[in-house]
Scaffold this motif. Structure first.
Motif, PDB file in Angstrom:
ATOM      1  N   ASP A  38       1.930   7.472  10.217  1.00  0.00           N
ATOM      2  CA  ASP A  38       1.199   7.647   8.951  1.00  0.00           C
ATOM      3  C   ASP A  38       1.611   6.568   7.947  1.00  0.00           C
ATOM      4  OD1 ASP A  38       0.200   9.872  10.207  1.00  0.00           O
ATOM      5  OD2 ASP A  38       1.529  11.282   9.178  1.00  0.00           O
ATOM      6  N   LEU A  39       2.926   6.270   7.908  1.00  0.00           N
ATOM      7  CA  LEU A  39       3.400   5.254   6.957  1.00  0.00           C
ATOM      8  C   LEU A  39       2.842   3.871   7.316  1.00  0.00           C
ATOM      9  CD1 LEU A  39       7.123   6.362   6.434  1.00  0.00           C
ATOM     10  CD2 LEU A  39       5.198   6.692   4.872  1.00  0.00           C
ATOM     11  N   LEU A  40       2.832   3.553   8.611  1.00  0.00           N
ATOM     12  CA  LEU A  40       2.262   2.253   9.016  1.00  0.00           C
ATOM     13  C   LEU A  40       0.786   2.193   8.614  1.00  0.00           C
ATOM     14  CD1 LEU A  40       2.376  -0.499  10.470  1.00  0.00           C
ATOM     15  CD2 LEU A  40       1.959   0.713  12.634  1.00  0.00           C
ATOM     16  N   THR A  41       0.075   3.304   8.786  1.00  0.00           N
ATOM     17  CA  THR A  41      -1.349   3.336   8.434  1.00  0.00           C
ATOM     18  C   THR A  41      -1.535   3.151   6.927  1.00  0.00           C
ATOM     19  OG1 THR A  41      -1.724   4.817  10.295  1.00  0.00           O
ATOM     20  CG2 THR A  41      -3.476   4.720   8.629  1.00  0.00           C
ATOM     21  N   ILE A  42      -0.741   3.869   6.145  1.00  0.00           N
ATOM     22  CA  ILE A  42      -0.849   3.733   4.675  1.00  0.00           C
ATOM     23  C   ILE A  42      -0.525   2.297   4.256  1.00  0.00           C
ATOM     24  CG2 ILE A  42       0.192   4.470   2.475  1.00  0.00           C
ATOM     25  CD1 ILE A  42       0.514   7.292   3.805  1.00  0.00           C
ATOM     26  N   TYR A  43       0.511   1.736   4.858  1.00  0.00           N
ATOM     27  CA  TYR A  43       0.916   0.365   4.511  1.00  0.00           C
ATOM     28  C   TYR A  43      -0.205  -0.629   4.851  1.00  0.00           C
ATOM     29  CZ  TYR A  43       3.382  -4.007   4.274  1.00  0.00           C
ATOM     30  OH  TYR A  43       3.738  -5.296   3.950  1.00  0.00           O
ATOM     31  N   ARG A  44      -0.809  -0.454   6.036  1.00  0.00           N
ATOM     32  CA  ARG A  44      -1.860  -1.399   6.453  1.00  0.00           C
ATOM     33  C   ARG A  44      -3.129  -1.237   5.612  1.00  0.00           C
ATOM     34  NH1 ARG A  44      -2.914  -1.825  12.665  1.00  0.00           N
ATOM     35  NH2 ARG A  44      -3.600  -3.919  12.097  1.00  0.00           N
ATOM     36  N   GLU A  45      -3.373  -0.019   5.144  1.00  0.00           N
ATOM     37  CA  GLU A  45      -4.589   0.223   4.350  1.00  0.00           C
ATOM     38  C   GLU A  45      -4.391  -0.092   2.873  1.00  0.00           C
ATOM     39  OE1 GLU A  45      -7.482   0.840   5.732  1.00  0.00           O
ATOM     40  OE2 GLU A  45      -6.510   0.933   7.701  1.00  0.00           O
ATOM     41  N   LYS A  46      -3.211   0.244   2.339  1.00  0.00           N
ATOM     42  CA  LYS A  46      -2.999   0.139   0.886  1.00  0.00           C
ATOM     43  C   LYS A  46      -2.072  -1.014   0.490  1.00  0.00           C
ATOM     44  CE  LYS A  46      -5.383   3.830  -0.202  1.00  0.00           C
ATOM     45  NZ  LYS A  46      -6.778   3.581  -0.574  1.00  0.00           N
ATOM     46  N   GLY A  47      -1.274  -1.512   1.438  1.00  0.00           N
ATOM     47  CA  GLY A  47      -0.338  -2.599   1.146  1.00  0.00           C
ATOM     48  C   GLY A  47       0.873  -2.159   0.340  1.00  0.00           C
ATOM     49  N   THR A  48       1.016  -0.874   0.069  1.00  0.00           N
ATOM     50  CA  THR A  48       2.134  -0.343  -0.718  1.00  0.00           C
ATOM     51  C   THR A  48       2.258   1.157  -0.460  1.00  0.00           C
ATOM     52  OG1 THR A  48       3.002  -0.007  -2.964  1.00  0.00           O
ATOM     53  CG2 THR A  48       0.625   0.121  -2.726  1.00  0.00           C
ATOM     54  N   PHE A  49       3.424   1.716  -0.823  1.00  0.00           N
ATOM     55  CA  PHE A  49       3.589   3.174  -0.791  1.00  0.00           C
ATOM     56  C   PHE A  49       3.697   3.741  -2.208  1.00  0.00           C
ATOM     57  CE2 PHE A  49       5.665   1.795   3.245  1.00  0.00           C
ATOM     58  CZ  PHE A  49       4.739   2.353   4.097  1.00  0.00           C
ATOM     59  N   ASP A  50       3.799   2.858  -3.176  1.00  0.00           N
ATOM     60  CA  ASP A  50       4.030   3.299  -4.561  1.00  0.00           C
ATOM     61  C   ASP A  50       2.717   3.626  -5.278  1.00  0.00           C
ATOM     62  OD1 ASP A  50       6.738   2.782  -4.169  1.00  0.00           O
ATOM     63  OD2 ASP A  50       6.561   0.724  -4.909  1.00  0.00           O
ATOM     64  N   ASN A  51       2.830   4.480  -6.303  1.00  0.00           N
ATOM     65  CA  ASN A  51       1.710   4.767  -7.223  1.00  0.00           C
ATOM     66  C   ASN A  51       0.466   5.326  -6.522  1.00  0.00           C
ATOM     67  OD1 ASN A  51       3.231   3.632  -9.424  1.00  0.00           O
ATOM     68  ND2 ASN A  51       2.763   1.641  -8.531  1.00  0.00           N
ATOM     69  N   LEU A  86      -7.952  11.238  -5.476  1.00  0.00           N
ATOM     70  CA  LEU A  86      -7.113  10.904  -4.319  1.00  0.00           C
ATOM     71  C   LEU A  86      -7.232   9.445  -3.866  1.00  0.00           C
ATOM     72  CD1 LEU A  86      -7.763  14.082  -2.133  1.00  0.00           C
ATOM     73  CD2 LEU A  86      -5.967  13.701  -3.836  1.00  0.00           C
ATOM     74  N   ASP A  87      -6.066   8.862  -3.509  1.00  0.00           N
ATOM     75  CA  ASP A  87      -6.047   7.571  -2.816  1.00  0.00           C
ATOM     76  C   ASP A  87      -5.988   7.802  -1.306  1.00  0.00           C
ATOM     77  OD1 ASP A  87      -5.814   5.905  -5.217  1.00  0.00           O
ATOM     78  OD2 ASP A  87      -3.880   6.925  -5.440  1.00  0.00           O
ATOM     79  N   ILE A  88      -5.319   8.878  -0.919  1.00  0.00           N
ATOM     80  CA  ILE A  88      -5.194   9.258   0.501  1.00  0.00           C
ATOM     81  C   ILE A  88      -5.631  10.720   0.608  1.00  0.00           C
ATOM     82  CG2 ILE A  88      -3.594   9.575   2.449  1.00  0.00           C
ATOM     83  CD1 ILE A  88      -3.244   6.770   1.557  1.00  0.00           C
ATOM     84  N   LEU A  89      -6.455  11.026   1.600  1.00  0.00           N
ATOM     85  CA  LEU A  89      -6.750  12.426   1.926  1.00  0.00           C
ATOM     86  C   LEU A  89      -6.273  12.659   3.353  1.00  0.00           C
ATOM     87  CD1 LEU A  89      -7.925  15.233   1.560  1.00  0.00           C
ATOM     88  CD2 LEU A  89     -10.177  14.322   2.165  1.00  0.00           C
ATOM     89  N   TYR A  90      -5.252  13.508   3.489  1.00  0.00           N
ATOM     90  CA  TYR A  90      -4.634  13.764   4.802  1.00  0.00           C
ATOM     91  C   TYR A  90      -5.069  15.156   5.252  1.00  0.00           C
ATOM     92  CZ  TYR A  90      -0.843  13.465   8.295  1.00  0.00           C
ATOM     93  OH  TYR A  90      -0.102  13.403   9.465  1.00  0.00           O
ATOM     94  N   MET A  91      -6.055  15.187   6.148  1.00  0.00           N
ATOM     95  CA  MET A  91      -6.579  16.461   6.651  1.00  0.00           C
ATOM     96  C   MET A  91      -5.692  16.969   7.794  1.00  0.00           C
ATOM     97  SD  MET A  91      -9.300  17.105   4.866  1.00  0.00           S
ATOM     98  CE  MET A  91      -9.962  18.475   5.823  1.00  0.00           C
ATOM     99  N   LYS A 113     -13.062   8.380  -4.204  1.00  0.00           N
ATOM    100  CA  LYS A 113     -12.948   6.951  -4.524  1.00  0.00           C
ATOM    101  C   LYS A 113     -13.523   6.122  -3.382  1.00  0.00           C
ATOM    102  CE  LYS A 113      -8.789   7.241  -7.380  1.00  0.00           C
ATOM    103  NZ  LYS A 113      -7.367   6.869  -7.528  1.00  0.00           N
ATOM    104  N   ARG A 114     -14.016   4.941  -3.743  1.00  0.00           N
ATOM    105  CA  ARG A 114     -14.604   4.058  -2.717  1.00  0.00           C
ATOM    106  C   ARG A 114     -13.545   3.538  -1.755  1.00  0.00           C
ATOM    107  NH1 ARG A 114     -19.672   1.688  -4.375  1.00  0.00           N
ATOM    108  NH2 ARG A 114     -19.147  -0.216  -3.292  1.00  0.00           N
ATOM    109  N   ASP A 115     -12.278   3.485  -2.228  1.00  0.00           N
ATOM    110  CA  ASP A 115     -11.222   2.987  -1.341  1.00  0.00           C
ATOM    111  C   ASP A 115     -10.295   4.115  -0.869  1.00  0.00           C
ATOM    112  OD1 ASP A 115      -9.948   3.539  -3.701  1.00  0.00           O
ATOM    113  OD2 ASP A 115      -8.766   1.679  -3.733  1.00  0.00           O
ATOM    114  N   LEU A 116     -10.819   5.346  -0.874  1.00  0.00           N
ATOM    115  CA  LEU A 116     -10.049   6.464  -0.306  1.00  0.00           C
ATOM    116  C   LEU A 116      -9.725   6.146   1.157  1.00  0.00           C
ATOM    117  CD1 LEU A 116      -9.170   9.560  -0.430  1.00  0.00           C
ATOM    118  CD2 LEU A 116     -11.454  10.056   0.493  1.00  0.00           C
ATOM    119  N   THR A 117      -8.530   6.555   1.592  1.00  0.00           N
ATOM    120  CA  THR A 117      -8.188   6.466   3.016  1.00  0.00           C
ATOM    121  C   THR A 117      -8.137   7.883   3.575  1.00  0.00           C
ATOM    122  OG1 THR A 117      -6.912   4.440   2.690  1.00  0.00           O
ATOM    123  CG2 THR A 117      -6.410   5.721   4.663  1.00  0.00           C
TER     124      THR A 117
END
Ligand code: CP
Length: 308
Positions: A136-149, A218-223, A255-259
């Motif tokens: 999940d962290l690798l996915t968030i990093y690749r999609e958002k480029g950060t874990f902060d905010n 939401l920036d991330i929606l984790y179902m 959001k248009r950039d929701l993951t």
């Protein structure tokens, strides 16, 4: 020698290094194709799995190593009464590293007390699933480029969903991460996660009972799936089974950039019409699982001195 039993076994620096290694593997596959020549991974799965077991096995094969193991308790000597400790002693004679999934919380930890090779927790009951969290962290990093905010919505069975517990523990360590916990009251995040993790870290969180209350933030929606196998009665499961179904209509305010993420398997909680939405990243997430497990195998074998 180090094991991976819970996400918090790794420092932030170690997680960052592992993610950097996974990204390097993605970009330079041939560089890693023989790094585990002659090494063996044992996959001891006392509970069903598709992604975790097969991605571990694919990961070791793509590193040049071999795999052995079993995919259900019934085909191992556990069915004759052999203990987890004895199984770990035995298998560490045959393999250089072990990935174990078990229905009992803490079973991989018990195995680690007697194993002479690294043990990886591939999911223990409703407790923890640290390699899913790394995925999940690798996915968030690749999609958002950060874990902060980031504002992270976690939706579904937050009581029994071990991937949710592990992800909260991991994301709490980054700056200004907010959580929206979306579940029926009966399936809310366990109290110990609220008191020992969320309250202690000071991360903001709110609990809501519908996706609509959260979607636009939401920036991330984790179902997550309602965990049928962990309910005490079928009636209880049936009461909650279709509590949340994400479809294109519910995404109208997103959001248009929701993951959109999901550890999978899904049952009904994401309509297939969402699969073609560019925000749907759950199949990419499953692929990321193979790359992060390649990075994890290399890292644990290096820490144990089995790789230079
Ligand atoms: N995400 C996950 O753990 O999937 P499996 O149960 O198929 O391994």
């Amino acid at each position: 020698m180090r094991h991976l039993l819970d996400t918090t076994d790794l420092s932030l620096k170690e997680i960052d290094d592992m993610i950097a290694l996974a990204v390097d593997i993605i970009n330079n596959k041939e560089k890693y194709a023989h790094i585990c020549d002659g090494k063996k991974l044992a996959t001891l799965f006392f509970e069903p799995s598709t992604r975790t077991r097969l991605s571990f096995e694919a990961a070791m094969m793509e590193l040049g190593g071999n795999v052995l193991g079993f995919s259900e308790a019934a085909s191992s000597s556990a069915s004759k009464g052999e203990s987890v400790e004895d199984t770990a002693v035995m298998v560490s004679c045959y393999a250089d590293i072990i990935a174990m999934r078990h229905p009992l919380e803490g079973a991989p930890r018990v195995a680690s007390f007697r194993s002479s090779v690294p043990i990886i927790n591939a999911g223990d009951g409703g407790h923890s699933h640290p390699t899913q969290t790394l995925t999940d962290l690798l996915t968030i990093y690749r999609e958002k480029g950060t874990f902060d905010n980031l504002t992270v919505g976690l939706c579904g069975d937050l009581k029994f969903g071990r991937t949710v517990h592990s992800l909260i523990k991991a994301m709490c360590r980054y700056k200004n991460v907010k959580f929206v916990l979306i579940s029926p009251k009966e399936l809310s995040v366990p109290d110990y996660i609220k008191s020992d993790v969320l309250d202690k870290s000071g991360n903001a969180y709110e609990e809501v009972e519908t996706m609509e209350q959260a979607m636009d933030k939401l920036d991330i929606l984790y179902m997550t799936r309602i965990q049928r196998e962990r309910f005490f009665s079928e009636d209880e499961y049936l009461k909650h089974k279709d509590a949340f179904v994400l479809d294109l209509d519910k995404l109208r305010t997103a959001k248009r950039d929701l993951t959109i993420m999901h550890p999978l398997p899904r049952v009904n909680e994401i309509a297939t019409e969402v699969d073609d939405d560019p925000r749907a990243k759950y199949f990419v997430q499953a692929l990321n699982g193979k790359y992060i497990r390649m990075a994890l195998i290399i890292t644990l074998l290096k820490w144990g001195g089995a790789l230079s």
